[in-house]
Design a protein around this motif. Sequence first.
Motif, mmCIF file in Angstrom:
data_model
loop_
_atom_site.group_PDB
_atom_site.id
_atom_site.type_symbol
_atom_site.label_atom_id
_atom_site.label_comp_id
_atom_site.label_asym_id
_atom_site.label_seq_id
_atom_site.Cartn_x
_atom_site.Cartn_y
_atom_site.Cartn_z
ATOM 1 N N UNK A 150 0.922 -1.193 0.072
ATOM 2 C CA UNK A 150 0.194 -0.145 -0.067
ATOM 3 C C UNK A 150 0.838 1.320 -0.079
ATOM 4 N N UNK A 151 0.424 2.388 -0.436
ATOM 5 C CA UNK A 151 1.223 3.619 -0.390
ATOM 6 C C UNK A 151 1.821 3.900 0.960
ATOM 7 N N UNK A 152 2.906 4.335 1.048
ATOM 8 C CA UNK A 152 3.610 4.808 2.375
ATOM 9 C C UNK A 152 3.999 6.070 2.481
ATOM 10 N N UNK A 153 3.192 6.854 3.279
ATOM 11 C CA UNK A 153 3.516 8.173 3.448
ATOM 12 C C UNK A 153 4.753 8.580 4.531
ATOM 13 N N UNK A 154 5.876 8.449 3.830
ATOM 14 C CA UNK A 154 7.075 8.401 4.894
ATOM 15 C C UNK A 154 7.307 9.872 5.447
ATOM 16 N N UNK A 157 4.503 15.267 2.181
ATOM 17 C CA UNK A 157 4.547 15.477 0.689
ATOM 18 C C UNK A 157 5.312 14.384 0.071
ATOM 19 N N UNK A 158 5.765 13.541 0.798
ATOM 20 C CA UNK A 158 6.495 12.416 0.293
ATOM 21 C C UNK A 158 5.934 11.129 0.434
ATOM 22 N N UNK A 159 5.493 10.209 -0.501
ATOM 23 C CA UNK A 159 4.806 9.173 -0.717
ATOM 24 C C UNK A 159 5.476 8.019 -1.510
ATOM 25 N N UNK A 160 5.906 6.926 -0.932
ATOM 26 C CA UNK A 160 6.325 5.905 -1.722
ATOM 27 C C UNK A 160 5.184 5.116 -2.402
ATOM 28 N N UNK A 161 5.281 4.615 -3.470
ATOM 29 C CA UNK A 161 3.947 4.176 -4.374
ATOM 30 C C UNK A 161 3.815 2.861 -3.802
ATOM 31 N N UNK A 162 2.536 2.235 -3.895
ATOM 32 C CA UNK A 162 2.241 0.910 -3.738
ATOM 33 C C UNK A 162 2.839 0.018 -4.733
ATOM 34 N N UNK A 163 3.129 -1.173 -4.386
ATOM 35 C CA UNK A 163 3.837 -1.853 -5.416
ATOM 36 C C UNK A 163 5.321 -1.685 -5.458
ATOM 37 N N UNK A 232 14.510 14.841 3.608
ATOM 38 C CA UNK A 232 14.055 15.635 4.731
ATOM 39 C C UNK A 232 15.029 15.029 5.855
ATOM 40 N N UNK A 233 14.615 15.732 6.934
ATOM 41 C CA UNK A 233 15.537 15.327 8.268
ATOM 42 C C UNK A 233 14.391 15.099 9.360
ATOM 43 N N UNK A 234 14.572 14.399 10.103
ATOM 44 C CA UNK A 234 13.857 13.968 11.315
ATOM 45 C C UNK A 234 14.584 13.332 12.439
ATOM 46 N N UNK A 235 14.431 14.472 13.367
ATOM 47 C CA UNK A 235 15.067 14.364 14.594
ATOM 48 C C UNK A 235 14.294 14.367 15.865
#
Length: 314
Positions: A150-154, A157-163, A232-235
């Motif tokens: 399934x799509x992954x909203x990481x 504004x950034x979504x990894x596509x399903x499949x 992106x950065x995640x802290x």
Amino acid sequence: MRATRSALARLATSQFRGNQNLAATAWMLHAGPPGVRDRANAFGAGIEYPNDLWQLRFDAREVQRNFDPSVGFVLRRDYRRYRSQVYYGPRPQNHRYIRRTEYDANLEVVTDLRNQLLERALNLTVFSAQFHSQDNVGIEVDPTYVMLDRPFNIAPGITMPAGAEYRFTRLAIRGQTANRRVLALNGRFETGGFYSGHRDQTILGLTVRARPGYIISLNGEWNQIDLAEGSFASNVFRGVADTQFSPFMALVNIIQYDTMSRVLGWQSRYRWILKPGNDLYVVYTHNCVEDPVRDRFGTLDRRAASKVLYTQRF
């Protein structure tokens, strides 16, 4: 009306092959939404050989599509998961510095109920050393395969596509000083592939034991992710103050902030052991969200709760 059923079985011995530990477990839960009885089960089984030199483990579970526990939650449904571990931890004889070396392999495989492979993660501890000083260091390698069902909203504004299918490998170096010290440090640096790109992760922690019963921990985690879909950065920053007033009374305060949600959270938890088995808990939680326009924090939610635990012995 919700119908639930459960069963658990465990067999264990400490006399396998004379003096070795061996244990086997099996469990089943049936819990579905009201009126739904089909495909509402979760079940699993495992076997483990937890001993000093060698440790072997294997377990499997299945969570069906309509499984809906009345208490708690599940991270996903409609999947099967298989996990295995092989651990070898020899102790060098009369070594001046090293107490134990460790080599470890953990494999986790996730499929859907049609046995379509979704995830395969192999964690290899290629070398780890525990010193007589209680310090330790280690090196890990993690080859990973992921297929998104399934799509992954990481990130916003950034979504990894399903499949989409991803294969990547990560390398980690970690170390920790002995917790018995007044100042204890721990750190981990991890780098390598990550989905369609690359991620660097740095984790640092400092624990201060100012005096018996007073412990302060400061932890930071920095992630820089560069993907084909965007960067992106995640802290995350976390502080914990653990105060033990006596063997029967403690107060723990936790403050955490992360740059993705921009939420600053504070939780204060008080515990009073009236006598063993009879406890009083009082918890207060306050969350604030950062408003970048006004350059200030506003209250998101706050709540208080208490719990009394009473044990009656016959």
